[in-house]
Design an enzyme around this catalytic site. Structure first.
Site, short mmCIF file in Angstrom:
data_model
loop_
_atom_site.label_atom_id
_atom_site.label_comp_id
_atom_site.label_asym_id
_atom_site.label_seq_id
_atom_site.Cartn_x
_atom_site.Cartn_y
_atom_site.Cartn_z
N GLU A 197 0.84 -0.97 -0.04
CA GLU A 197 0.06 0.07 -0.22
C GLU A 197 1.15 1.14 0.07
O GLU A 197 2.19 1.04 0.47
CB GLU A 197 -1.11 0.03 1.22
N ASN A 224 -6.75 1.54 2.90
CA ASN A 224 -7.45 2.69 3.24
C ASN A 224 -6.92 3.81 2.05
O ASN A 224 -7.73 4.83 1.82
CB ASN A 224 -7.30 3.23 4.51
N ASN A 249 -12.11 -0.82 -1.00
CA ASN A 249 -11.50 -1.07 0.13
C ASN A 249 -12.37 -0.78 1.46
O ASN A 249 -12.78 0.25 1.80
CB ASN A 249 -10.09 -0.77 0.46
N GLU A 250 -12.66 -1.97 2.33
CA GLU A 250 -13.16 -1.96 3.40
C GLU A 250 -14.27 -0.67 3.70
O GLU A 250 -14.36 0.12 4.61
CB GLU A 250 -12.08 -1.58 4.68
N TYR A 267 -7.04 -9.20 11.52
CA TYR A 267 -5.71 -8.65 12.34
C TYR A 267 -5.82 -9.25 13.64
O TYR A 267 -6.82 -9.03 14.27
CB TYR A 267 -5.30 -7.41 12.10
N GLU A 316 -6.42 -9.35 3.03
CA GLU A 316 -5.70 -8.72 4.23
C GLU A 316 -5.67 -9.68 5.59
O GLU A 316 -6.88 -9.71 5.97
CB GLU A 316 -6.18 -7.27 4.71
O1 AHR Z 1 -2.88 -2.95 5.93
C1 AHR Z 1 -3.24 -1.90 6.58
C2 AHR Z 1 -4.74 -1.41 6.77
O2 AHR Z 1 -5.59 -2.11 7.28
C3 AHR Z 1 -5.42 -1.13 5.37
O3 AHR Z 1 -5.10 0.23 4.74
C4 AHR Z 1 -7.03 -1.21 5.67
O4 AHR Z 1 -7.60 -1.65 4.35
C5 AHR Z 1 -7.04 -2.15 6.96
O5 AHR Z 1 -7.66 -1.64 7.96
#
Ligand code: AHR
Length: 500
Positions: A28, A73, A173-174, A245, A293
């Protein structure tokens, strides 16, 4: 102490073909991923385009087949036109997602060049935050149309005669997250996603599209989001995305290592939701999963609060990974391989400097974090067909999980090359796990190598001593008369490689 586990692996018990894109990663425009990461023109190893060849060398060791780009993001505020054409004329813009300044020295064409150097395809994301259908269809035309139109001829005028032929694209994205620029409700996103998908595929019908799923399984709108978005987009997209995550915030190792079970549940729920919409629509088409991700991310959270706003490529999200993180990353890979029938794309987030297996020093060396190893082992040795195995392992309970098996494992059969690879984590914190596995269907197969990643200090990192957390090949796995036996050290990642 020793605990016993048993398993049967049979070549006929197939989960599914592993799509190599399951070993993808992500770059990114964030922190030092691009600038000082893959690109540092003043670095002694820089090539003629300013890309660090020491980083390229490490990425090649990972055999990354696919790289998601340019966000994240970041993409929700990105004008792709800012990153093409003469570099000197490119604008500096504020990146509102990460509160930094983007210089646009690297853009679509340069990134495509870099991807070629690492032998990877690109998974290109389009901006559905501040932009929409028009910018997305123009980008497809710029990248994939041969010639004879405004955008394809512009690409040619920028020095790229051949189209990039980008196959996999993310529709934003998200978009479920309030932190996202242009955050939408599921209905709003579903509508814009389907109309953008139609236009993009009208430009190039060969592309594959990923619709945004939830940012994680604990979002309040999960799984209603997936159902609504797929209700709108089902006939026009190919995948639904998942992001997750984890972190050992409470310093509770047993609970931390069990978090891959949350990932299992997430995958299962998204498959069920996608199949519910399939049933509702009486569709013959199946939507697969793009886990685009996934990683551990928490070490750098406090440091990131101190970043000076609007700086250029500051050190953001620079998690320094330890040995216990490598174990969880191993288990997360196992979780995805166990659903290789439906998880067709996955991207370790991210690849260089930003929550990454590879770190760089400005003007200095590039080095491997602990998580580099399980990711590399899976990518290099985990190609072929994922197999179901019947596993009988002792279990434990933790704060958030019950019946956590000490043995976490999956096997991969490469029929063409006649190899069998067993990936396994021993989650036991004090005991060796002794495995007996019935491998009679693999007649004539012998152990080639038993790789082990272990460390007495679960907090050990490679930050100051680059060989602190590194694997060895002194595991004791052996096969006799169709019975495989192996001892897995307490808290270890294991790769048993067999071949005929
Ligand atoms: O990978 C870091 C961030 O995590 C990314 O930009 C976003 O998509 C997610 O929240």
């Amino acid at each position: 102490m020793v605990v016993q586990a048993k398993m049967t692996i049979d070549k006929e018990f197939k989960i599914g073909e592993i799509d190599k894109r399951i070993y993808g990663s992500f770059i990114e425009h964030l922190g030092r991923a691009v600038y000082e990461g893959i690109y540092e023109p003043d670095h002694p190893s820089a090539d003629e385009q300013g890309f660090r060849s020491d980083v390229i060398e490490l990425v090649k060791q990972l055999q990354v087949p696919l790289v998601r780009y340019p966000g994240g993001n970041f993409v929700s505020g990105y004008n792709w036109e800012d990153g093409v054409g003469p570099v000197a004329e490119r604008p500096r813009k504020l990146d509102l997602a990460w509160r930094t300044t983007e210089t646009n020295q690297i853009g679509t064409n340069e990134f495509m060049d870099w991807a070629k150097k690492i032998n990877a395809e690109v998974n290109m994301a389009v901006n559905l935050g501040t932009r929409g259908i028009d910018a997305a269809r123009n980008l497809v035309e710029y990248c994939n149309h041969t010639s004879g139109s405004y955008w394809s001829d512009l690409r040619i005028s920028h020095g790229y005669t051949d189209p990039h032929k980008i196959k996999t694209w993310c529709l934003g994205n998200e978009m479920d997250g309030p932190w996202q620029i242009g955050h939408r409700t599921a209905h709003e996103y579903g509508r814009v996603a389907v109309e953008t998908a139609k236009a993009m595929k009208w430009v190039d019908p060969t592309i594959e599209l990923v619709a945004c799923g939830s940012s994680n399984r604990h979002m309040p709108t999960f799984a209603e989001w997936e159902a609504t978005v797929l209700d709108h987009t089902y006939d026009h997209v190919d995948y639904i995305s998942l992001h997750t995550y984890y972190g050992n915030r409470d310093n509770d190792l047993g609970n931390y290592l069990a978090q891959s079970m949350d990932m299992d549940q997430f995958i299962y729920s998204v498959i069920s939701t996608a199949d519910y919409i399939k049933a509702k629509k009486r569709s013959k088409k199946t939507i697969n999963l793009s886990f685009d991700e996934w990683n551990v991310w928490y070490h750098s959270n406090d440091a990131d609060k101190k970043i000076e706003p609007w700086s250029i490529a500051p050190p953001q999200l620079e998690d320094i990974y330890n040995f216990e993180d490598a174990l969880l990353v191993g288990s997360m890979l196992i979780s995805m391989l166990k659903r290789a029938d439906r998880v067709k794309i996955a991207c370790l987030a991210q690849l260089v400097n930003v929550i990454a297996p590879i770190m760089t020093e400005k003007g200095g060396e590039a080095w491997k974090q602990s998580i580099f190893y399980p990711y590399m082992h899976a990518s290099v040795f985990g190609r072929g067909t994922a197999l179901h195995s019947t596993v009988s392992s002792p279990k434990y309970d933790s704060k958030d999980f019950t019946d956590v098996p000490y043995l976490d494992t999956v096997s991969v059969h490469d029929e063409d090359n006649e190899t069998l690879t067993i990936f396994a984590v021993n989650r036991h914190q004090t005991d060796v796990l002794s495995l007996d596995a019935d491998v009679r269907s693999f007649e004539g197969y012998k152990v080639v190598e038993h790789i082990v990643l272990e460390n007495d200090d679960v907090k050990a990192t490679n930050q100051h001593n680059r060989s602190n957390v590194t694997p060895h090949s002194n595991g004791d796995a052996s096969v006799d008369n169709g019975q495989l036996s192996a001892n897995f050290s307490k808290l270890s990642w294991n790769v048993i490689r067999l071949a005929k």
